[in-house]
Design an enzyme around this catalytic site. Structure first.
Site, PDB file in Angstrom:
ATOM      1  N   CYS A   7       0.640  -1.707   0.295  1.00 37.04           N
ATOM      2  CA  CYS A   7       0.166  -0.593   0.169  1.00 37.04           C
ATOM      3  C   CYS A   7       0.759   1.116   0.164  1.00 37.04           C
ATOM      4  O   CYS A   7       0.638   2.679  -0.778  1.00 37.04           O
ATOM      5  CB  CYS A   7      -0.870  -0.232   0.886  1.00 37.04           C
ATOM      6  SG  CYS A   7      -2.356   1.234   1.783  1.00 37.04           S
TER       7      CYS A   7
ATOM      8  N   LYS B  69      -8.889   6.108   2.386  1.00 37.83           N
ATOM      9  CA  LYS B  69      -7.682   6.003   3.603  1.00 37.83           C
ATOM     10  C   LYS B  69      -6.505   6.939   3.141  1.00 37.83           C
ATOM     11  O   LYS B  69      -6.408   7.293   1.703  1.00 37.83           O
ATOM     12  CB  LYS B  69      -7.451   4.370   3.142  1.00 37.83           C
ATOM     13  CG  LYS B  69      -5.764   4.229   3.927  1.00 37.83           C
ATOM     14  CD  LYS B  69      -5.595   2.754   2.517  1.00 37.83           C
ATOM     15  CE  LYS B  69      -5.112   2.150   3.770  1.00 37.83           C
ATOM     16  NZ  LYS B  69      -4.926   0.653   3.475  1.00 37.83           N
TER      17      LYS B  69
ATOM     18  N   HIS C  51      -3.006   7.014   4.722  1.00 36.83           N
ATOM     19  CA  HIS C  51      -2.235   5.430   5.055  1.00 36.83           C
ATOM     20  C   HIS C  51      -0.219   7.018   4.570  1.00 36.83           C
ATOM     21  O   HIS C  51       0.777   5.564   3.964  1.00 36.83           O
ATOM     22  CB  HIS C  51      -2.284   3.772   4.448  1.00 36.83           C
ATOM     23  CG  HIS C  51      -1.429   3.244   5.081  1.00 36.83           C
ATOM     24  ND1 HIS C  51      -1.898   1.744   4.941  1.00 36.83           N
ATOM     25  CD2 HIS C  51      -0.309   3.580   5.944  1.00 36.83           C
ATOM     26  CE1 HIS C  51      -1.123   1.392   5.872  1.00 36.83           C
ATOM     27  NE2 HIS C  51      -0.254   1.828   6.752  1.00 36.83           N
TER      28      HIS C  51
ATOM     29  N   HIS D  29     -10.123  -4.320   1.019  1.00 31.82           N
ATOM     30  CA  HIS D  29      -9.076  -4.721   2.651  1.00 31.82           C
ATOM     31  C   HIS D  29      -9.554  -5.443   3.450  1.00 31.82           C
ATOM     32  O   HIS D  29     -10.984  -4.801   3.720  1.00 31.82           O
ATOM     33  CB  HIS D  29      -8.582  -3.639   3.145  1.00 31.82           C
ATOM     34  CG  HIS D  29      -6.623  -3.856   4.253  1.00 31.82           C
ATOM     35  ND1 HIS D  29      -6.975  -4.770   5.040  1.00 31.82           N
ATOM     36  CD2 HIS D  29      -5.482  -3.780   3.100  1.00 31.82           C
ATOM     37  CE1 HIS D  29      -5.892  -4.497   5.382  1.00 31.82           C
ATOM     38  NE2 HIS D  29      -4.526  -4.518   3.986  1.00 31.82           N
TER      39      HIS D  29
ATOM     40  N   ASP E 297      -3.729  -0.573  -5.290  1.00 25.93           N
ATOM     41  CA  ASP E 297      -2.766  -0.491  -4.657  1.00 25.93           C
ATOM     42  C   ASP E 297      -2.081  -1.290  -4.879  1.00 25.93           C
ATOM     43  O   ASP E 297      -0.705  -0.907  -4.758  1.00 25.93           O
ATOM     44  CB  ASP E 297      -3.239   0.516  -3.920  1.00 25.93           C
ATOM     45  CG  ASP E 297      -3.919  -0.460  -2.434  1.00 25.93           C
ATOM     46  OD1 ASP E 297      -4.263  -1.659  -3.122  1.00 25.93           O
ATOM     47  OD2 ASP E 297      -3.184  -0.533  -1.276  1.00 25.93           O
ATOM     48  N   ASN E 298      -2.397  -2.288  -4.724  1.00 26.33           N
ATOM     49  CA  ASN E 298      -1.574  -3.405  -4.695  1.00 26.33           C
ATOM     50  C   ASN E 298      -2.671  -4.615  -4.982  1.00 26.33           C
ATOM     51  O   ASN E 298      -3.223  -4.157  -5.834  1.00 26.33           O
ATOM     52  CB  ASN E 298      -0.585  -4.212  -3.854  1.00 26.33           C
ATOM     53  CG  ASN E 298      -1.654  -4.008  -2.749  1.00 26.33           C
ATOM     54  OD1 ASN E 298      -0.928  -3.177  -2.043  1.00 26.33           O
ATOM     55  ND2 ASN E 298      -2.604  -4.760  -2.150  1.00 26.33           N
TER      56      ASN E 298
END
Length: 493
Positions: free
Chosen positions: A78, A132, A134, A227, A285-286
């Site tokens: 992330c 989010k 992060h 997530h 994001d991944n």
């Protein structure tokens, strides 16, 4: 005569003022609204247009109407992905090349280069962030509204409960939900019980509805979905058979809930009459973690790995402003490319930036021109280093014990251990620490051809070493012992 002259002068002045206002409106309207939607841990095989048995009608429609990016890459986890989107800089140049920022780590995206929000604000955009962050929160200067955003509604950390919006640490549970401006920081306690995907969609729609048409807006909508924890309102699970694996069923339902939110955001923009002048980017994001219900099929690997399953991202661009639409773009692209691309779309510039690795890909996307990118540094992580039985000639070029990956053309090189769970439990043979794949012919990475292309391997290791020499030390300090203040997590220094 004098009265006529005064009347004529008044008429001319009024005309000039009217023209000036019209020109101002034209200039404002010329800059497109920009919406970037980021899904969290969405796998390659988790959208309908990639063949998944998951209902994503809004995402599928937008992707089909726009440009589907099928040679697009993100980072394995992330924080590095989000940092590269926001700055256009490889994470080896920001110190964020190892893992994610933990909740009580005094770490953050450094202040030595502007963010995408900073650059868009320079050219007159209202900048809005929902969801989010992060990218660090241990001091106020690292919060979104001190990094270019006019408004932030969301959470600073990760892995929150989707209903209580809380995170438990040190045997204490506290809320991580905030409504911030550059001068005010307000903890939000009255949304407990509201599902995060629906909450962030509602907030994004509210901000769009309240936005003045006199200025373009940049909306960064970073969903918490899909997530873990795997939580979703029951009405979304009805779409999926009870015979489906339990985690996959919940994950699929979460994806459908997110898809519904994407549709609501786009509809709000259309109702406002702004869609014709809006550019929408959707990206993960991944890669997904199959153990948590996601799927990267048919790709090898998962989140936290440099295999394709961890870094090949779902992405598309939808906009009436695209010159060429409804096609699949197979040009090589990277998450860092959004930074210069969107600044270009907004009519901005890169003055004041530092170490920008991203490439302006607007003509590649909008006009279906060849990609300007030939190479991607997927990462170098000196903190992820394993023990090896001996050194080889390769080590004189680059330390192959480090986890690293590089793509040049169709060739991809991976060094270090790929199974992180066992990296500290054994000593590796050097031959197992170098892998070379031809992604064009072997997209599933089934055939390591390093031993047949030693010259190419050495050349790519030299490129890795050149990048490594430009890198900054990893920023990954020990966590502080932090207690929540007033039942909420937030800055503590």
């Amino acid at each position: 005569m004098c009265v006529d002259m005064r009347q004529e002068l008044a008429r001319v002045i009024t005309t000039l003022l009217t023209c000036s206002l019209l020109l101002t409106d034209v200039r404002a309207d010329w800059r497109p609204n920009i919406v970037v939607i980021v899904a969290d841990d969405l796998g390659y095989h988790d959208v309908g247009y990639h063949g998944a048995k998951i209902r994503t009608p809004n995402i599928d429609r937008l992707a089909k109407e726009g440009v589907r990016l099928e040679n697009y890459y993100v980072q394995p986890v992330c924080t590095p992905s989000r940092s590269q989107l926001m700055t256009g800089r490889y994470s080896i140049h920001t110190g964020l090349q190892h893992g994610v920022i933990m909740p009580t780590q005094p770490s953050a995206l450094p202040l030595d280069s502007p963010t995408l929000a900073d650059k868009l604000k320079e050219v007159g955009y209202t900048t809005l962030a929902v969801g989010k962050w992060h990218l660090g929160h241990y001091m106020k200067k690292y919060l979104p509204t001190r990094r270019g955003f006019d408004r932030f509604f969301g959470f600073y950390m990760g892995s929150l409960d989707h209903y209580t919006h809380s995170r438990c640490m040190y045997r204490r549970c506290a809320v991580d939900l905030h409504d911030d401006t550059p001068t005010t920081f307000r903890n939000v306690f009255n949304e407990s019980g509201v599902y995060s995907t629906q909450l962030f969609t509602r907030k994004a729609v509210d901000l769009i509805n309240a936005h003045s048409r006199k200025k373009p807006f940049f909306l960064h909508l970073a969903y918490q979905a899909v997530h873990t924890p795997l939580q979703v309102p029951k009405k979304y699970t009805k779409y999926y058979s009870k015979l489906m694996r339990p985690k996959r069923r919940l994950y699929a339902a979460m994806t459908t809930a997110m898809d519904e939110g994407v549709g609501q955001v786009v509809n709000a923009i259309k109702r406002k009459g702004l869609w014709k002048n809006t550019v929408l980017v959707f990206t993960t994001d991944n890669g997904a973690n199959p153990g948590h219900g996601g799927s990267n099929f048919p790709l090898r690997g998962k989140k936290n790995q440099f295999f394709e399953g961890g870094i090949k991202g779902v992405a598309f661009v939808a906009s009436p402003l695209l010159k060429v639409k409804n096609y699949i773009n197979r040009g090589l692209m990277h998450v860092s490319d959004w930074f210069p691309t969107l600044i270009h779309v907004a009519g901005g510039n890169l003055r004041g930036t530092k170490n920008v690795s991203g490439i302006n890909q607007w003509n590649t996307i909008s006009k279906h021109q060849p990609s300007k990118r030939h190479m991607i540094l997927h990462g170098i992580d000196p903190m992820d280093t394993v023990l090896s039985t001996t050194f080889t000639s390769f080590n004189k070029t680059f330390d192959i014990r480090m986890a690293a990956a590089l793509r040049i053309g169709d060739y991809k090189l991976i060094t270090g251990a790929t199974n992180k769970a066992s990296k500290h439990k054994k000593i590796f043979k050097p031959s197992s620490l170098v892998k070379l794949y031809h992604i064009g012919r072997d997209p599933k990475e089934q055939h390591n051809i390093a031993q047949y292309h030693m010259a190419r391997v050495k050349e790519m290791l030299q490129v890795l070493q050149a990048y490594y020499k430009t890198s900054v030390p990893v920023t990954y300090p020990l966590s502080d012992i932090v207690q929540p203040r007033n039942s909420a997590w937030g800055p503590w220094r």
